[in-house]
Design a protein around this motif. Structure first.
Motif, PDB file in Angstrom:
ATOM      1  N   ALA A   1     -44.471 -28.263 -40.717  1.00 38.02           N
ATOM      2  CA  ALA A   1     -45.082 -28.303 -39.385  1.00 38.02           C
ATOM      3  C   ALA A   1     -45.699 -29.667 -39.118  1.00 38.02           C
ATOM      4  O   ALA A   1     -45.557 -30.224 -38.022  1.00 38.02           O
ATOM      5  CB  ALA A   1     -46.142 -27.209 -39.254  1.00 38.02           C
TER       6      ALA A   1
ATOM      7  N   CYS B   1     -50.535 -24.973 -39.254  1.00 36.55           N
ATOM      8  CA  CYS B   1     -50.662 -25.369 -37.853  1.00 36.55           C
ATOM      9  C   CYS B   1     -52.106 -25.391 -37.379  1.00 36.55           C
ATOM     10  O   CYS B   1     -52.412 -26.006 -36.343  1.00 36.55           O
ATOM     11  CB  CYS B   1     -49.863 -24.420 -36.953  1.00 36.55           C
TER      12      CYS B   1
ATOM     13  N   ALA C   1     -48.922 -28.467 -32.302  1.00 37.10           N
ATOM     14  CA  ALA C   1     -48.108 -27.405 -32.894  1.00 37.10           C
ATOM     15  C   ALA C   1     -47.832 -26.293 -31.888  1.00 37.10           C
ATOM     16  O   ALA C   1     -46.783 -25.646 -31.949  1.00 37.10           O
ATOM     17  CB  ALA C   1     -48.798 -26.845 -34.138  1.00 37.10           C
TER      18      ALA C   1
END
Length: 361
Positions: A101, A147, A154
């Protein structure tokens, strides 16, 4: 201090490793990239080949020969920038569920997309997300956890929603058709999240029509994990371990408790009575909002036939270790009067010593 030393060591190692593969090019570096406290001596032509953002910085700079670039705002910080730089140099590194991420967000920040260059970092991380990370409940939850430090990017990149959708679908499926033992193993997986991410999952599960018992199972496990010393310890030792100088910890735990109670499904008879009483005792000790305490009293009162005398002795412990009995709370539970004592000036507490209330005959 130890954390600061560890961070410095990691930054030093990152710069040392980067230096080794940069200087192996046998071409003098011509740009210094600053990322927080870390600095990286790199080559413009290698970075520009993959990063449209850096290309624009160099082209639009007022300096005729830009030699210093500050990328301190890059998602993931120095460790993630190091990997993005390695990608520019064609140096191998591992994409994992823990860093994908951050790498995807960094790729967006640096404009390392396939639109600018085929096979770029954004595309590679997207492939890993869809094919690996989001193929299992555990993977989706680890990505969602990562995240939490990458907001709002994100969310803008739809990573959070994809994780939530996948995780809730698999959690609901596990609740209805367990694939392994114990059947509620999936509730333990959810407990790695902070409460804001957990709220997103519970809301999504409700939208999917998850049963109240399923939601209750997840909430019980989450509360017992996140408020471990206060909720799981029925003896009160956990409360005694929270000393008077832990005011910040108490505020964090109070906010967490109130958030957990707000997530409870409307059906009141889905939680174990001992769990509700422990939450109420914790709410009294943490001085939670009146609405939080009243909601817990309503839930205990709704299943009064299952309540024992021991359950009703909802004890709290003051900051100096003195034991208190919340008499008004018990009266409201037994009588079914929801919160009238709160409207008349607050909860009346009486000292409870040796099983006798001060002032009672």
């Amino acid at each position: 201090m130890a954390a600061s030393i560890n961070n410095s060591n990691r930054l030093s190692l990152a710069m040392e490793r980067t230096g080794q593969w940069v200087f192996s090019q046998n071409i003098p570096t011509d740009v210094l990239v600053e990322v927080g406290e870390a600095t990286f001596n790199l080559h413009k032509f290698m970075l520009v080949a993959k990063s449209n953002y850096i290309r624009k910085l160099i082209l639009e700079s007022n300096e005729p020969d830009l030699t210093r670039i500050d990328l301190s705002d890059i998602p993931g910080g120095p460790e993630i920038f190091e990997k993005a730089a390695k990608f520019c140099y064609g140096v191998n590194f591992e994409i994992t569920i823990h860093n994908v991420a951050a790498l995807r967000c960094a790729a967006e920040y640096l404009q390392m997309t396939d639109k600018y260059c085929d096979g770029n970092l954004a595309g590679r991380t997207e492939d890993f997300l869809s094919q690996v990370a989001l193929s299992s409940l555990s993977g989706a939850l680890v990505v969602l956890k990562s995240c939490e430090d990458l907001l709002p990017m994100a969310e803008e990149l739809n990573i959070v929603k994809r994780c939530v959708d996948l995780a809730t679908a698999k959690a609901c499926n596990e609740a209805n058709f367990p694939s392994r033992s114990p059947p509620n193993w999936w509730t333990e997986e959810l407990s790695i999240l902070d409460v804001s991410s957990f709220e997103k999952l519970v809301a999504a599960m409700k939208s999917r029509g998850a049963k109240s018992l399923t939601l209750a199972s997840a909430i019980v496990t989450y509360a017992e994990r996140s408020l471990r010393d206060l909720v799981r310890d029925h003896s009160g030792n956990g409360i005694r371990s929270l000393h008077s100088d832990d005011s910040d910890a108490r505020v964090r735990q109070r906010d967490l408790l109130e958030s957990i109670v707000a997530l409870m499904p409307a059906e009141k008879a889905v939680f174990p009575i001992n769990f509700l009483c422990c939450l109420l005792r914790t709410a009294i000790f943490l001085r939670a909002a009146a609405g939080c305490k009243v909601e817990l009293e309503k839930r205990v009162s709704a299943i009064l036939e299952h309540v024992t005398v021991e359950d009703l002795v909802v004890l709290s412990v003051t900051y100096n270790g003195e034991r208190l009995f919340d008499l008004e709370s018990v009266r409201r539970i037994v009588s079914g009067v929801r919160g009238e004592g709160e409207e008349r000036g607050g909860v009346q507490r009486r000292r409870f010593q040796g099983g006798v209330f001060d002032g009672d005959a």
